[in-house]
Design a protein around this motif. Structure first.
Motif, PDB file in Angstrom:
ATOM      1  N   GLU A 157       0.834  -1.201   0.000  1.00 21.63           N
ATOM      2  CA  GLU A 157       0.000   0.000   0.000  1.00 21.63           C
ATOM      3  C   GLU A 157       0.874   1.258   0.000  1.00 21.63           C
ATOM      4  O   GLU A 157       1.975   1.269   0.574  1.00 21.63           O
ATOM      5  CB  GLU A 157      -0.905   0.036   1.232  1.00 21.63           C
ATOM      6  CG  GLU A 157      -1.829  -1.142   1.389  1.00 21.63           C
ATOM      7  CD  GLU A 157      -1.225  -2.246   2.243  1.00 21.63           C
ATOM      8  OE1 GLU A 157      -1.989  -3.087   2.739  1.00 21.63           O
ATOM      9  OE2 GLU A 157       0.010  -2.273   2.407  1.00 21.63           O
ATOM     10  N   SER A 158       0.342   2.306  -0.608  1.00 23.12           N
ATOM     11  CA  SER A 158       1.011   3.603  -0.604  1.00 23.12           C
ATOM     12  C   SER A 158      -0.042   4.693  -0.752  1.00 23.12           C
ATOM     13  O   SER A 158      -1.211   4.400  -1.039  1.00 23.12           O
ATOM     14  CB  SER A 158       2.041   3.696  -1.725  1.00 23.12           C
ATOM     15  OG  SER A 158       1.423   3.539  -2.987  1.00 23.12           O
ATOM     16  N   THR A 197      -0.951   1.465   5.094  1.00 17.39           N
ATOM     17  CA  THR A 197      -0.507   2.842   4.926  1.00 17.39           C
ATOM     18  C   THR A 197      -1.362   3.723   5.831  1.00 17.39           C
ATOM     19  O   THR A 197      -2.578   3.561   5.886  1.00 17.39           O
ATOM     20  CB  THR A 197      -0.572   3.284   3.457  1.00 17.39           C
ATOM     21  OG1 THR A 197       0.013   4.572   3.301  1.00 17.39           O
ATOM     22  CG2 THR A 197      -1.993   3.300   2.907  1.00 17.39           C
TER      23      THR A 197
END
Length: 112
Positions: free
Chosen positions: A6-7, A106
């Motif tokens: 995830e980002s 994230t």
């Protein structure tokens, strides 16, 4: 090895927007139902959105319905979460997940 990365997290003001991205590898991404799950400080995990393998159907928790949009690009093995009109209660660690696999998450913090 399956990886879900995830980002896109960060700090966003109330009423603002943020887009989260999940890059998948090591699995046949286009065959998996995918979900976003979040965990707020001191609380248990909360499922918030899911999408069918071909993207034809999406599902949302009442807490985010009408504000968040889940989508996917199977050609890029990528899952997205568009977050609009965010609220303080959206502050959480956001994970992309299949039934078996989860990413590392994230962090999204909603604060003025």
């Amino acid at each position: 090895e399956v990886q879900l990365a995830e980002s896109g997290g960060g700090t966003v003001q109330p009423g603002g927007s943020q887009r989260l991205t999940c890059s998948a590898s090591g699995l046949a991404f286009s065959t998996y139902n995918m979900s976003w799950v979040r965990q707020a400080p001191g609380k248990g995990p909360e499922w918030i959105a899911a999408i069918k393998p071909d993207g034809s159907m999406t599902y949302y928790a009442d807490s985010v319905k009408g504000r968040f949009t889940i989508s996917r690009d199977n050609g890029k093995n990528t899952l997205y979460l568009q977050m609009n009109n965010v609220k303080a209660e959206d502050t959480a660690l956001y994970y992309c997940a299949t039934v078996v696999y989860w990413g590392q998450g994230t962090q999204v913090t909603v604060s003025s």
